[in-house]
Design a protein around this motif. Structure first.
Motif, PDB file in Angstrom:
ATOM      1  N   ILE A 172       0.838  -1.204   0.000  1.00  0.00           N
ATOM      2  CA  ILE A 172       0.000   0.000   0.000  1.00  0.00           C
ATOM      3  C   ILE A 172       0.872   1.253   0.000  1.00  0.00           C
ATOM      4  CG2 ILE A 172      -1.695   1.310   1.338  1.00  0.00           C
ATOM      5  CD1 ILE A 172      -2.842  -1.380   2.291  1.00  0.00           C
ATOM      6  N   LEU A 173       1.974   1.222   0.777  1.00  0.00           N
ATOM      7  CA  LEU A 173       2.890   2.367   0.823  1.00  0.00           C
ATOM      8  C   LEU A 173       3.588   2.563  -0.525  1.00  0.00           C
ATOM      9  CD1 LEU A 173       4.258   4.599   2.440  1.00  0.00           C
ATOM     10  CD2 LEU A 173       5.946   2.905   3.219  1.00  0.00           C
ATOM     11  N   LEU A 174       3.981   1.471  -1.181  1.00  0.00           N
ATOM     12  CA  LEU A 174       4.619   1.570  -2.493  1.00  0.00           C
ATOM     13  C   LEU A 174       3.697   2.207  -3.513  1.00  0.00           C
ATOM     14  CD1 LEU A 174       6.515  -1.842  -2.803  1.00  0.00           C
ATOM     15  CD2 LEU A 174       7.542   0.434  -2.857  1.00  0.00           C
ATOM     16  N   ARG A 175       2.425   1.877  -3.437  1.00  0.00           N
ATOM     17  CA  ARG A 175       1.442   2.500  -4.332  1.00  0.00           C
ATOM     18  C   ARG A 175       1.406   4.005  -4.105  1.00  0.00           C
ATOM     19  NH1 ARG A 175      -2.789   2.466  -8.361  1.00  0.00           N
ATOM     20  NH2 ARG A 175      -4.582   3.544  -7.535  1.00  0.00           N
ATOM     21  N   MET A 176       1.389   4.422  -2.840  1.00  0.00           N
ATOM     22  CA  MET A 176       1.337   5.843  -2.507  1.00  0.00           C
ATOM     23  C   MET A 176       2.582   6.560  -3.003  1.00  0.00           C
ATOM     24  SD  MET A 176       0.736   7.541   1.241  1.00  0.00           S
ATOM     25  CE  MET A 176       0.544   9.327   1.429  1.00  0.00           C
ATOM     26  N   ILE A 177       3.759   5.939  -2.798  1.00  0.00           N
ATOM     27  CA  ILE A 177       5.015   6.538  -3.237  1.00  0.00           C
ATOM     28  C   ILE A 177       5.045   6.681  -4.753  1.00  0.00           C
ATOM     29  CG2 ILE A 177       7.501   6.144  -3.427  1.00  0.00           C
ATOM     30  CD1 ILE A 177       6.696   7.110  -0.698  1.00  0.00           C
ATOM     31  N   ARG A 178       4.618   5.640  -5.455  1.00  0.00           N
ATOM     32  CA  ARG A 178       4.652   5.670  -6.925  1.00  0.00           C
ATOM     33  C   ARG A 178       3.758   6.772  -7.475  1.00  0.00           C
ATOM     34  NH1 ARG A 178       2.791   1.029  -7.758  1.00  0.00           N
ATOM     35  NH2 ARG A 178       0.810   1.416  -8.792  1.00  0.00           N
ATOM     36  N   LEU A 179       2.559   6.904  -6.921  1.00  0.00           N
ATOM     37  CA  LEU A 179       1.638   7.925  -7.419  1.00  0.00           C
ATOM     38  C   LEU A 179       2.045   9.325  -6.970  1.00  0.00           C
ATOM     39  CD1 LEU A 179      -1.884   6.257  -7.319  1.00  0.00           C
ATOM     40  CD2 LEU A 179      -0.124   6.231  -9.063  1.00  0.00           C
ATOM     41  N   LEU A 180       2.832   9.410  -5.916  1.00  0.00           N
ATOM     42  CA  LEU A 180       3.406  10.703  -5.544  1.00  0.00           C
ATOM     43  C   LEU A 180       4.287  11.215  -6.680  1.00  0.00           C
ATOM     44  CD1 LEU A 180       3.637  12.735  -3.137  1.00  0.00           C
ATOM     45  CD2 LEU A 180       5.724  11.524  -2.499  1.00  0.00           C
ATOM     46  N   GLY A 181       4.975  10.304  -7.354  1.00  0.00           N
ATOM     47  CA  GLY A 181       5.778  10.695  -8.512  1.00  0.00           C
ATOM     48  C   GLY A 181       4.945  10.962  -9.737  1.00  0.00           C
ATOM     49  N   TYR A 182       3.968  10.100 -10.001  1.00  0.00           N
ATOM     50  CA  TYR A 182       3.142  10.260 -11.196  1.00  0.00           C
ATOM     51  C   TYR A 182       2.357  11.566 -11.191  1.00  0.00           C
ATOM     52  CZ  TYR A 182       3.838   5.295 -12.401  1.00  0.00           C
ATOM     53  OH  TYR A 182       4.366   4.085 -12.752  1.00  0.00           O
ATOM     54  N   GLY A 183       1.858  11.959 -10.019  1.00  0.00           N
ATOM     55  CA  GLY A 183       0.995  13.142  -9.949  1.00  0.00           C
ATOM     56  C   GLY A 183       1.691  14.402 -10.417  1.00  0.00           C
ATOM     57  N   GLY A 184       2.945  14.587 -10.015  1.00  0.00           N
ATOM     58  CA  GLY A 184       3.666  15.798 -10.398  1.00  0.00           C
ATOM     59  C   GLY A 184       3.964  15.861 -11.878  1.00  0.00           C
ATOM     60  N   THR A 185       4.439  14.756 -12.453  1.00  0.00           N
ATOM     61  CA  THR A 185       4.768  14.763 -13.876  1.00  0.00           C
ATOM     62  C   THR A 185       3.520  14.888 -14.744  1.00  0.00           C
ATOM     63  OG1 THR A 185       4.775  12.333 -13.913  1.00  0.00           O
ATOM     64  CG2 THR A 185       6.881  13.441 -13.538  1.00  0.00           C
ATOM     65  N   THR A 186       2.413  14.316 -14.272  1.00  0.00           N
ATOM     66  CA  THR A 186       1.155  14.435 -15.017  1.00  0.00           C
ATOM     67  C   THR A 186       0.714  15.892 -15.120  1.00  0.00           C
ATOM     68  OG1 THR A 186       0.410  12.224 -14.382  1.00  0.00           O
ATOM     69  CG2 THR A 186      -1.289  13.800 -15.025  1.00  0.00           C
ATOM     70  N   LEU A 187       0.894  16.636 -14.033  1.00  0.00           N
ATOM     71  CA  LEU A 187       0.439  18.024 -14.004  1.00  0.00           C
ATOM     72  C   LEU A 187       1.197  18.897 -14.997  1.00  0.00           C
ATOM     73  CD1 LEU A 187      -1.574  19.820 -12.333  1.00  0.00           C
ATOM     74  CD2 LEU A 187       0.393  20.482 -10.951  1.00  0.00           C
ATOM     75  N   VAL A 188       2.487  18.610 -15.216  1.00  0.00           N
ATOM     76  CA  VAL A 188       3.303  19.518 -16.028  1.00  0.00           C
ATOM     77  C   VAL A 188       3.695  18.948 -17.388  1.00  0.00           C
ATOM     78  CG1 VAL A 188       4.263  20.560 -13.930  1.00  0.00           C
ATOM     79  CG2 VAL A 188       5.526  18.725 -15.083  1.00  0.00           C
ATOM     80  N   LEU A 189       3.370  17.670 -17.675  1.00  0.00           N
ATOM     81  CA  LEU A 189       3.907  17.029 -18.870  1.00  0.00           C
ATOM     82  C   LEU A 189       3.555  17.771 -20.149  1.00  0.00           C
ATOM     83  CD1 LEU A 189       5.431  14.735 -20.218  1.00  0.00           C
ATOM     84  CD2 LEU A 189       3.312  13.382 -20.174  1.00  0.00           C
ATOM     85  N   ALA A 190       2.250  17.987 -20.396  1.00  0.00           N
ATOM     86  CA  ALA A 190       1.842  18.648 -21.638  1.00  0.00           C
ATOM     87  C   ALA A 190       2.398  20.069 -21.713  1.00  0.00           C
ATOM     88  CB  ALA A 190       0.312  18.664 -21.747  1.00  0.00           C
ATOM     89  N   LEU A 191       2.376  20.779 -20.587  1.00  0.00           N
ATOM     90  CA  LEU A 191       2.885  22.147 -20.560  1.00  0.00           C
ATOM     91  C   LEU A 191       4.398  22.178 -20.815  1.00  0.00           C
ATOM     92  CD1 LEU A 191       0.881  23.377 -17.438  1.00  0.00           C
ATOM     93  CD2 LEU A 191       0.420  23.962 -19.835  1.00  0.00           C
TER      94      LEU A 191
END
Length: 474
Positions: free
Chosen positions: A30-49
């Motif tokens: 469960i913690l690994l899932r949280m850590i992984r999505l902590l990374g995904y969330g930031g890159t998702t927000l800025v990728l297209a921009l």
């Protein structure tokens, strides 16, 4: 009743005590899932921009995201076959190492094709938690360490804390980017810092994998009897004996009937239902019963995932920045609040699925979300549109835990990683088609139409799920 007693009762009602007393391996998953999505969330927000700041147009960005997902599809296809053979710990550590390398590449490279390669191998995710080639093997491990009574609950917490990770990442990324803008940094440098953070999170994931024990690995058939004195492995697999303890997994109460794993199997093969723990013929990925279930589910979910591809978070953030001139900080704060609420609402699916059944829970929650997506581009006011966008994020994950538990119970333990992998492959194919179509709509100055089509396709998914898996009330 004092405040502490009320708080303790609340925690018990959402299953926090069951998670606390679960195995260390399950907590780390469960913690690994949280850590992984902590990374995904930031890159998702800025990728297209970020890609636009490097000089790539809408068509190039759409193609980039589509090719990224195609690459992830190939990885998912491979892991569907060899994921359990490699072992969960080795696979998860490899995923963290690839995240680290990809983040470094994005921070220092500007070539379109090199960035694309880094995006594929390191899963620079254009859709936050929706696409992840390593997700299937992780879901299988969660199901393997869960009992039939708490499988839905563990997936609810797995989803909730993952959403918390995404929400926190959205907020911190938005605030960081705005701060760097105000401090005089240009767009490219501000976004590069986000990818450096992504690399650091990948490294943290690798370190956490060192604490995982062998309990997260799938055991060869028959080995669990040798090691455990003949006791079978306890997991999400639905028992053929319709005891009160096993019955709630698919929500088949006396007043509410859903399409259970036993029903799925009995429609096509009585053999699989009688021996759910026996492995399928290794010449085939699934038994006939499981194959029937998987193709029906995949057909329905293809419509859902095309819709998700049309309305990926990266595209929606770019839509609001382009059409309404909403700053990244505002969008980050909005998605943070929405993510927090969404993560808590994930726990609602547990009592709701026990009350009305898993399939009704899936259809009800997903329909509400589909309608909100359909309406995002309709309002002329950016505040109403932003409110709908936030509501869509709030409600988009509520059906996730019941669906994962439903799939886990419908196939045998030996087939589970393959079943999750097939769903992930269908998800990636659908998202590829949808994401590419959004780039086309944006290039034609019909950006709004992508969200209308997305909402309609997601409603088709609900109709098919109900048609395939919803039995009449007894």
């Amino acid at each position: 009743m004092n405040l502490f007693s009320i708080f303790s009762k609340f925690l018990s009602s959402i299953g926090a005590d069951k998670v606390w007393h679960s195995s260390l391996g399950l907590k780390l998953l469960i913690l690994l899932r949280m850590i992984r999505l902590l990374g995904y969330g930031g890159t998702t927000l800025v990728l297209a921009l970020y890609l636009h700041s490097l000089g790539f147009d809408d068509y190039d960005v759409g193609l980039f995201m589509t090719l990224t997902l195609i690459g992830d599809l190939l990885i998912s296809f491979g892991l569907t076959y060899i994921g359990d053979g490699m072992g969960f710990r080795r696979t998860a550590a490899m995923g963290g190492a690839l995240m680290c390398g990809s983040g470094v590449a994005f921070a220092f490279l500007e070539n379109y094709w090199l960035l694309l390669l880094a995006s594929i191998v390191g899963v620079i995710n254009p859709s936050a938690n929706e696409i992840d080639p390593f997700k299937a093997i992780e879901e299988s491990a969660v199901a393997r360490l869960s009992t039939s009574e708490d499988c839905n609950l563990m997936f609810a917490w797995w989803s909730m804390l993952g959403m918390l990770g995404t929400a926190a990442s959205n907020l911190l990324t938005g605030l960081l980017v705005d701060f760097m803008y105000d401090s005089g940094f240009d767009v490219e440098d501000a976004h590069r810092v986000v990818f450096v953070g992504y690399a650091g999170i990948g490294l943290v994931k690798v370190l956490l994998c060192l604490f995982l024990s062998s309990e997260v690995e799938i055991k060869p058939h028959g080995k669990e009897e040798e090691e455990g004195g003949g006791a079978p492995e306890i997991n999400c697999q639905h028992s053929t004996a319709t005891t009160p303890e096993s019955e709630p997994l698919l929500g088949d109460n006396s007043s509410h009937s859903t399409y259970s794993a036993t029903t799925i199997n009995s429609e096509t093969s009585s053999t699989h239902a009688k021996t759910p723990s026996s492995p399928p013929d290794r010449r085939h990925m699934f038994t006939p019963a499981s194959f029937t279930f998987v193709w029906k589910l995949s057909l329905a979910m293809l419509f859902d995932f095309i819709g998700s591809g049309l309305a990926q978070i990266s595209w929606m953030v770019y839509f609001f920045a382009r059409e309404y001139d909403v700053a990244e900080g505002t969008l980050g704060s909005a998605t943070f609040v929405a993510g927090i609420i969404s993560s808590v609402l994930n726990l609602v699916s547990w009592p709701l699925s026990k009350a009305i059944g898993q399939v009704p829970t899936m259809v009800l929650c997903h329909t509400v979300n589909s309608v909100s997506l359909l309406m995002v581009s309709v309002p002329a006011s950016k505040y109403i549109a932003l409110a709908l966008f936030v509501f869509r994020i709030v409600t988009r994950e509520i059906d996730n835990a019941p669906r994962q538990a439903f799939i886990s119970a419908a196939v045998s333990a030996e087939e589970r990683t393959s079943a999750m992998g097939v769903v992930n492959i269908v998800k990636t194919v659908g998202s590829c088609a949808g994401m590419y179509a959004t780039g086309v709509f944006a290039g034609l100055d019909k950006f709004w139409l992508a969200f209308v089509v997305a909402g309609c396709l997601k409603l088709v998914y609900n109709i098919l799920i109900a048609a395939f898996f919803w039995r009449n009330t007894r």
